[in-house]
Design an enzyme around this catalytic site. Structure first.
Site, PDB file in Angstrom:
ATOM      1  N   ASP A  56       0.662  -1.424  -0.177  1.00 21.16           N
ATOM      2  CA  ASP A  56      -0.028  -0.148  -0.138  1.00 21.16           C
ATOM      3  C   ASP A  56       0.503   1.976   0.061  1.00 21.16           C
ATOM      4  OD1 ASP A  56       1.145  -0.252   2.458  1.00 21.16           O
ATOM      5  OD2 ASP A  56      -0.641   0.197   3.600  1.00 21.16           O
ATOM      6  N   GLY A  57       2.872   1.107   0.184  1.00 15.93           N
ATOM      7  CA  GLY A  57       3.274   2.296  -0.682  1.00 15.93           C
ATOM      8  C   GLY A  57       3.785   2.613   1.326  1.00 15.93           C
ATOM      9  N   GLU A  58       3.180   2.281   2.396  1.00 14.58           N
ATOM     10  CA  GLU A  58       4.104   2.415   3.788  1.00 14.58           C
ATOM     11  C   GLU A  58       5.992   2.330   3.907  1.00 14.58           C
ATOM     12  OE1 GLU A  58       1.404   1.670   6.858  1.00 14.58           O
ATOM     13  OE2 GLU A  58      -0.162   3.071   6.022  1.00 14.58           O
TER      14      GLU A  58
ATOM     15  N   ARG B 163      12.900  25.073   1.849  1.00 16.82           N
ATOM     16  CA  ARG B 163      12.237  26.441   0.653  1.00 16.82           C
ATOM     17  C   ARG B 163      11.486  27.100   1.379  1.00 16.82           C
ATOM     18  NH1 ARG B 163      13.597  24.406  -5.238  1.00 16.82           N
ATOM     19  NH2 ARG B 163      13.410  22.331  -4.081  1.00 16.82           N
TER      20      ARG B 163
ATOM     21  N   HIS C 197      19.496  25.321   2.415  1.00 18.75           N
ATOM     22  CA  HIS C 197      18.866  26.409   1.535  1.00 18.75           C
ATOM     23  C   HIS C 197      19.180  27.923   2.247  1.00 18.75           C
ATOM     24  CE1 HIS C 197      16.493  29.159  -1.700  1.00 18.75           C
ATOM     25  NE2 HIS C 197      15.804  29.030  -0.791  1.00 18.75           N
TER      26      HIS C 197
ATOM     27  N   LYS D  31      17.125  37.538  -9.854  1.00 21.35           N
ATOM     28  CA  LYS D  31      15.755  36.707 -10.333  1.00 21.35           C
ATOM     29  C   LYS D  31      14.280  36.428 -10.054  1.00 21.35           C
ATOM     30  CE  LYS D  31      15.273  32.419  -8.633  1.00 21.35           C
ATOM     31  NZ  LYS D  31      16.171  31.339  -7.921  1.00 21.35           N
TER      32      LYS D  31
ATOM     33  N   ASP E  43      25.232  26.633  -7.969  1.00 21.38           N
ATOM     34  CA  ASP E  43      23.934  26.357  -7.228  1.00 21.38           C
ATOM     35  C   ASP E  43      23.857  26.180  -6.284  1.00 21.38           C
ATOM     36  OD1 ASP E  43      21.852  28.578  -6.542  1.00 21.38           O
ATOM     37  OD2 ASP E  43      20.162  28.197  -8.266  1.00 21.38           O
TER      38      ASP E  43
ATOM     39  N   GLY F  76      15.194  25.790 -14.341  1.00 23.47           N
ATOM     40  CA  GLY F  76      14.100  26.676 -14.646  1.00 23.47           C
ATOM     41  C   GLY F  76      15.269  28.317 -14.199  1.00 23.47           C
TER      42      GLY F  76
HETATM   43  C1  R5P Z   1      16.405  28.881  -4.976  1.00 21.34           C
HETATM   44  O1  R5P Z   1      16.702  30.612  -4.477  1.00 21.34           O
HETATM   45  C2  R5P Z   1      17.806  28.591  -5.151  1.00 21.34           C
HETATM   46  O2  R5P Z   1      18.832  28.933  -4.959  1.00 21.34           O
HETATM   47  C3  R5P Z   1      17.530  27.510  -6.317  1.00 21.34           C
HETATM   48  O3  R5P Z   1      18.149  28.864  -7.085  1.00 21.34           O
HETATM   49  C4  R5P Z   1      16.515  27.124  -6.708  1.00 21.34           C
HETATM   50  O4  R5P Z   1      15.503  26.160  -5.635  1.00 21.34           O
HETATM   51  C5  R5P Z   1      16.749  26.124  -8.045  1.00 21.34           C
HETATM   52  O5  R5P Z   1      14.987  26.029  -8.608  1.00 21.34           O
HETATM   53  P1  R5P Z   1      14.638  25.324 -10.085  1.00 21.34           P
HETATM   54  O6  R5P Z   1      16.217  24.897 -10.764  1.00 21.34           O
HETATM   55  O7  R5P Z   1      13.572  24.963  -9.634  1.00 21.34           O
HETATM   56  O8  R5P Z   1      14.861  27.175 -10.528  1.00 21.34           O
END
Ligand code: R5P
Length: 296
Positions: free
Chosen positions: A33-35, A92, A126, A188, A216, A223
């Protein structure tokens, strides 16, 4: 003793070797069942235990697995449990951005504490806000040295380090300074509802004919880096790399990055997948030693 679950087998092996500690893998399985089901492989020597289990993929499963592992340890005599969760999921959502939202790291930290975690080691979380929202003793290990080594081992020497957003600029600057490279920083904006990213350079972009490496903490959908990479590509960069700590690479991230000019994505073993190219064990071991985890 080091015990580990299903998500950090490479890193657990690195830590066991570098710390000279024995390592044992939890028996894990998923019920129909996924547990999740876990079972401690042996009960001798668990008084002081280092649990190694990252939180991806997938976040919810790994979290529950970790809670169950800690509970099993506690029931079998563990007096002190330290958790190495190299990728801290839910970090995040470290504040209420829109009315009605939670501060996600807080209930996660509470749950870990309730299942017996005394202290925790995470890698490049983060934000500091996410770490303090956990509400338990947590060390956030920075891995600029390992990232710099990953950048300098690329098969083409980069001239430029690029930060896809201002938040990533501190890390990018540290790497650029260490390797004597130029730095460019992008600005961004992310639409909180649609997730759509718009990017523009906040410093001059002189990349014609150059090799550029984006750095990063996380690549999730790709994105953020894709949006900045397109600008770099249009400005005439010859080769573009992306080096991150946590290569989540969800959905079509790889294709998106490739179509934006990124020729290779490099991640660490905080998330073990086919993008894993470097280990964060050196910095983790240093931090663990600083907090009393010495060679057996
Ligand atoms: C955002 O502040 C993080 O440092 C990354 O830049 C972000 O989580 C990257 O997410 P994605 O690859 O979806 O743009």
């Amino acid at each position: 003793m080091i015990v580990y679950g299903s998500s950090s087998t490479q890193l657990a092996a690195d830590l066991s070797r570098l710390l000279g500690a024995s390592a044992a893998r939890f028996e894990t399985k998923v019920f129909p069942d996924g547990e999740s089901y876990v079972r401690l492989p042996r009960i001798d020597g668990v008084e002081k235990t280092l649990v190694v289990n990252t939180m991806y993929p997938n976040q919810d499963k790994r979290l529950v697995e970790t809670l169950l592992m800690c509970d099993a340890l506690k029931r079998n005599g563990a007096k002190k449990i330290a958790l190495v969760a190299p990728y801290l999921a839910y970090a995040r959502q470290d504040k209420v951005f829109l009315q009605g939202e939670p501060v996600s790291p807080q209930p996660i930290g509470q749950a870990l504490k309730c299942s017996g975690v005394d202290e925790m080691f995470v890698v490049e979380a983060h934000s500091d806000e996410a770490v303090s929202a956990l509400g338990l003793k947590c060390w956030n290990v920075r891995v600029v040295d390992s990232m710099s080594r990953a950048v300098s081992s690329l098969n083409k020497t980069p001239q430029v380090v690029a930060a896809p957003d201002v938040k990533a600029s501190h890390r990018a600057k540290a790497i650029a300074d260490r390797l004597g490279l130029e730095l460019i920083v992008f600005s961004k904006q992310r639409d909180r509802l649609t997730g759509e990213v718009t990017t523009h350079p906040s410093t001059e972009v002189d990349v014609k004919g150059k090799t550029v490496v984006f750095v990063d903490d996380i690549i999730s959908t790709g994105g953020s880096i894709a949006s900045a990479a397109r600008i770099v590509k249009e400005a005439g960069a010859q080769t573009i790399f992306a080096v991150c700590v946590h290569a989540l690479m969800v959905g079509g991230a790889e294709e998106l990055l490739a179509s934006s000019g990124v020729c290779r994505v490099i991640g660490s073993n905080t998330v073990e997948n086919r993008f894993t190219s470097y280990s964060v064990a050196p910095e983790l071991v240093e931090e663990l030693r600083r907090h009393g985890f010495q060679e057996g």
